[in-house]
Scaffold this motif. Structure first.
Motif, PDB file in Angstrom:
ATOM      1  N   LEU A  65       0.852  -1.186   0.000  1.00 33.02           N
ATOM      2  CA  LEU A  65       0.000   0.000   0.000  1.00 33.02           C
ATOM      3  C   LEU A  65       0.887   1.235   0.000  1.00 33.02           C
ATOM      4  CD1 LEU A  65      -2.761   1.418   0.233  1.00 33.02           C
ATOM      5  CD2 LEU A  65      -2.545   1.210   2.727  1.00 33.02           C
ATOM      6  N   PHE A  66       0.793   2.039  -1.068  1.00 35.18           N
ATOM      7  CA  PHE A  66       1.509   3.305  -1.140  1.00 35.18           C
ATOM      8  C   PHE A  66       0.579   4.433  -0.704  1.00 35.18           C
ATOM      9  CE2 PHE A  66       4.186   0.739  -3.822  1.00 35.18           C
ATOM     10  CZ  PHE A  66       5.457   1.295  -3.724  1.00 35.18           C
ATOM     11  N   LEU A  67       1.002   5.196   0.284  1.00 39.73           N
ATOM     12  CA  LEU A  67       0.283   6.375   0.759  1.00 39.73           C
ATOM     13  C   LEU A  67       1.112   7.579   0.338  1.00 39.73           C
ATOM     14  CD1 LEU A  67      -0.448   5.099   4.387  1.00 39.73           C
ATOM     15  CD2 LEU A  67      -1.941   4.893   2.380  1.00 39.73           C
ATOM     16  N   ILE A  68       0.712   8.240  -0.744  1.00 34.94           N
ATOM     17  CA  ILE A  68       1.520   9.299  -1.348  1.00 34.94           C
ATOM     18  C   ILE A  68       0.933  10.652  -0.957  1.00 34.94           C
ATOM     19  CG2 ILE A  68       2.339  10.289  -3.514  1.00 34.94           C
ATOM     20  CD1 ILE A  68       2.214   7.483  -4.703  1.00 34.94           C
TER      21      ILE A  68
ATOM     22  N   ILE B  15      -2.671   2.197  -4.236  1.00 36.56           N
ATOM     23  CA  ILE B  15      -2.161   3.553  -4.056  1.00 36.56           C
ATOM     24  C   ILE B  15      -3.265   4.468  -3.550  1.00 36.56           C
ATOM     25  CG2 ILE B  15      -1.017   5.515  -5.164  1.00 36.56           C
ATOM     26  CD1 ILE B  15      -0.157   3.602  -7.419  1.00 36.56           C
ATOM     27  N   MET B  16      -2.933   5.269  -2.536  1.00 31.49           N
ATOM     28  CA  MET B  16      -3.774   6.367  -2.088  1.00 31.49           C
ATOM     29  C   MET B  16      -2.984   7.654  -2.263  1.00 31.49           C
ATOM     30  SD  MET B  16      -5.553   5.064   1.431  1.00 31.49           S
ATOM     31  CE  MET B  16      -6.892   3.859   1.447  1.00 31.49           C
TER      32      MET B  16
ATOM     33  N   ILE C 228      -0.308  12.400 -10.434  1.00 30.35           N
ATOM     34  CA  ILE C 228      -0.086  11.023  -9.986  1.00 30.35           C
ATOM     35  C   ILE C 228      -1.228  10.122 -10.433  1.00 30.35           C
ATOM     36  CG2 ILE C 228       0.344   9.510  -8.016  1.00 30.35           C
ATOM     37  CD1 ILE C 228       1.758  11.751  -6.655  1.00 30.35           C
ATOM     38  N   LYS C 229      -2.429  10.662 -10.510  1.00 29.18           N
ATOM     39  CA  LYS C 229      -3.542   9.906 -11.096  1.00 29.18           C
ATOM     40  C   LYS C 229      -3.189   9.481 -12.519  1.00 29.18           C
ATOM     41  CE  LYS C 229      -8.228  10.871 -12.826  1.00 29.18           C
ATOM     42  NZ  LYS C 229      -9.019   9.684 -12.529  1.00 29.18           N
ATOM     43  N   ALA C 230      -2.618  10.418 -13.307  1.00 24.97           N
ATOM     44  CA  ALA C 230      -2.231  10.105 -14.685  1.00 24.97           C
ATOM     45  C   ALA C 230      -1.136   9.043 -14.718  1.00 24.97           C
ATOM     46  CB  ALA C 230      -1.763  11.375 -15.393  1.00 24.97           C
ATOM     47  N   ILE C 231      -0.152   9.167 -13.821  1.00 28.78           N
ATOM     48  CA  ILE C 231       0.922   8.171 -13.756  1.00 28.78           C
ATOM     49  C   ILE C 231       0.363   6.796 -13.425  1.00 28.78           C
ATOM     50  CG2 ILE C 231       2.926   7.444 -12.382  1.00 28.78           C
ATOM     51  CD1 ILE C 231       3.640  10.430 -12.125  1.00 28.78           C
ATOM     52  N   ALA C 232      -0.541   6.752 -12.449  1.00 26.75           N
ATOM     53  CA  ALA C 232      -1.126   5.467 -12.042  1.00 26.75           C
ATOM     54  C   ALA C 232      -1.904   4.832 -13.189  1.00 26.75           C
ATOM     55  CB  ALA C 232      -2.021   5.668 -10.824  1.00 26.75           C
ATOM     56  N   GLU C 233      -2.698   5.635 -13.869  1.00 25.64           N
ATOM     57  CA  GLU C 233      -3.513   5.086 -14.952  1.00 25.64           C
ATOM     58  C   GLU C 233      -2.650   4.629 -16.125  1.00 25.64           C
ATOM     59  OE1 GLU C 233      -7.767   7.304 -14.122  1.00 25.64           O
ATOM     60  OE2 GLU C 233      -6.362   8.249 -15.520  1.00 25.64           O
ATOM     61  N   GLU C 234      -1.550   5.346 -16.383  1.00 27.34           N
ATOM     62  CA  GLU C 234      -0.627   4.918 -17.437  1.00 27.34           C
ATOM     63  C   GLU C 234      -0.023   3.549 -17.138  1.00 27.34           C
ATOM     64  OE1 GLU C 234       2.278   7.971 -17.609  1.00 27.34           O
ATOM     65  OE2 GLU C 234       0.953   9.428 -18.587  1.00 27.34           O
ATOM     66  N   ARG C 235       0.084   3.234 -15.846  1.00 25.91           N
ATOM     67  CA  ARG C 235       0.687   1.963 -15.436  1.00 25.91           C
ATOM     68  C   ARG C 235      -0.342   0.866 -15.193  1.00 25.91           C
ATOM     69  NH1 ARG C 235       3.890   5.924 -14.952  1.00 25.91           N
ATOM     70  NH2 ARG C 235       6.150   5.778 -14.680  1.00 25.91           N
TER      71      ARG C 235
ATOM     72  N   SER D 162      -7.829  -0.146  -7.716  1.00 28.19           N
ATOM     73  CA  SER D 162      -6.424  -0.219  -7.309  1.00 28.19           C
ATOM     74  C   SER D 162      -5.795   1.095  -6.867  1.00 28.19           C
ATOM     75  CB  SER D 162      -5.584  -0.850  -8.428  1.00 28.19           C
ATOM     76  OG  SER D 162      -5.821  -0.227  -9.667  1.00 28.19           O
ATOM     77  N   PHE D 163      -6.470   2.247  -7.075  1.00 33.08           N
ATOM     78  CA  PHE D 163      -5.959   3.481  -6.477  1.00 33.08           C
ATOM     79  C   PHE D 163      -7.122   4.424  -6.186  1.00 33.08           C
ATOM     80  CE2 PHE D 163      -6.330   5.306 -10.724  1.00 33.08           C
ATOM     81  CZ  PHE D 163      -6.495   6.675 -10.515  1.00 33.08           C
ATOM     82  N   VAL D 164      -6.899   5.342  -5.228  1.00 31.17           N
ATOM     83  CA  VAL D 164      -7.911   6.343  -4.895  1.00 31.17           C
ATOM     84  C   VAL D 164      -7.256   7.688  -4.628  1.00 31.17           C
ATOM     85  CG1 VAL D 164      -9.719   4.817  -3.998  1.00 31.17           C
ATOM     86  CG2 VAL D 164      -7.878   5.573  -2.468  1.00 31.17           C
ATOM     87  N   ILE D 165      -8.002   8.755  -4.922  1.00 32.15           N
ATOM     88  CA  ILE D 165      -7.622  10.108  -4.525  1.00 32.15           C
ATOM     89  C   ILE D 165      -8.786  10.687  -3.731  1.00 32.15           C
ATOM     90  CG2 ILE D 165      -6.218  10.415  -6.597  1.00 32.15           C
ATOM     91  CD1 ILE D 165      -8.400  12.274  -7.689  1.00 32.15           C
ATOM     92  N   GLU D 166      -8.501  11.749  -2.964  1.00 33.19           N
ATOM     93  CA  GLU D 166      -9.584  12.403  -2.247  1.00 33.19           C
ATOM     94  C   GLU D 166     -10.124  13.530  -3.100  1.00 33.19           C
ATOM     95  OE1 GLU D 166     -12.414  12.830  -0.800  1.00 33.19           O
ATOM     96  OE2 GLU D 166     -11.426  11.600   0.721  1.00 33.19           O
ATOM     97  N   ARG D 167     -11.282  13.278  -3.721  1.00 35.66           N
ATOM     98  CA  ARG D 167     -11.838  14.244  -4.664  1.00 35.66           C
ATOM     99  C   ARG D 167     -12.312  15.531  -3.986  1.00 35.66           C
ATOM    100  NH1 ARG D 167     -12.086  13.278  -9.607  1.00 35.66           N
ATOM    101  NH2 ARG D 167     -11.638  11.240 -10.488  1.00 35.66           N
TER     102      ARG D 167
END
Length: 267
Positions: free
Chosen positions: A121-124, A227-228, A239-246, A258-263
């Motif tokens: 779990l990555f907490l960025i 990833i959070m 970082i959302k773009a980086i995550a989706e590219e991967r 597999s990942f979340v952001i706080e909207r």
């Protein structure tokens, strides 16, 4: 001292009134505070709630991530100081014993239930975006679900890292999660203006591989990593773009992925 006249007008029905327990100033622009937890308040670690003060007859409220875990008897918060900010220009002057308003309906996407099972779990986080992760690293469920938790915190200058260092130390000393945190929690700091062992925006450190070289670990793998992300609007976007590219997929409470952001803080 906060003006005690702030709460003369009756607070609305959708908020609690809570007494401030502790205030700590870290820099000219950053402070943390805690208050008693209202008896009826229930939340999941990682959620946010509306916090504020009465502004004449009306409440002045802003969204704040809860920095304490769901089991804690106090609520903790970490805040910037905006010199001319409608709320923080006043909130930064609160003292123990003062009263603040706490919303009755915590919510948010930076919760474990919004992610599918994984191993790492990555907490960025950047700046005060570390607050929801201060909650999650003291929650036993985090360590039960993941083999490794990697908390990254990127700031401009070294004094801005102190809060994160304190919350990680508190997690590792916590009787409830300390043993698991000592084994599973890794804390990686980076700076964009001061000299540091890792320098630059976290987006660059991910893309050029410096973060993973520092960890001595493989790069993001959507098959096993989750990833959070919490920080400025630009950081969330990048970082959302980086995550989706991967190959990562954004999750939500209604549809874990597999990942979340706080909207709420995405701007």
């Amino acid at each position: 001292m906060a003006d005690q006249a702030d709460l003369i007008a009756p607070p609305p029905a959708n908020v609690y009134v809570a007494r401030v327990a502790e205030v700590k100033h870290y820099t000219d622009a950053l402070f943390a505070f805690s208050c008693e937890r209202p008896a009826g308040l229930r939340f999941r670690s990682g959620e946010f709630v509306m916090i504020g003060l009465m502004n004449g007859p009306k409440p002045l409220l802003r969204a704040y991530s809860i920095a304490s875990p769901a089991w804690d008897e106090q609520l903790s918060f970490y805040s910037i100081k905006v010199p001319n900010g409608p709320l923080t220009s006043r909130l930064q002057h609160i003292q123990p014993g003062d009263e603040i308003l706490v919303g009755k309906k915590p919510t948010g996407t930076l919760v474990l239930d919004a992610l599918t099972p994984g191993k790492r779990l990555f907490l960025i986080s950047t700046g005060t975006g570390i607050a929801p992760f201060a909650s999650l690293i003291r929650d036993p469920d985090t360590y039960e679900r993941y083999d490794e938790i990697i908390l990254t915190h990127t700031c401009r200058t070294a004094p801005e890292l102190v809060y994160g260092e304190e919350v990680v130390a508190a997690a590792k000393a916590d009787p409830l999660v300390g043993e698991a945190a000592a084994q599973k929690l890794r804390h990686v700091t980076s700076l964009t203006r001061d000299a540091h062992r890792l320098e630059g925006r976290i987006t660059n450190l991910i893309e050029n591989g410096a973060l993973f070289a520092h960890l001595g670990a493989p790069a993001f793998d959507p098959a096993q990593d989750r990833i959070m992300i919490c920080g400025s609007s630009a950081v969330l976007h990048d970082i959302k773009a980086i995550a989706e590219e991967r190959g990562f997929v954004e999750g939500a409470n209604s549809e874990p992925a597999s990942f979340v952001i706080e909207r709420a803080f995405a701007g």
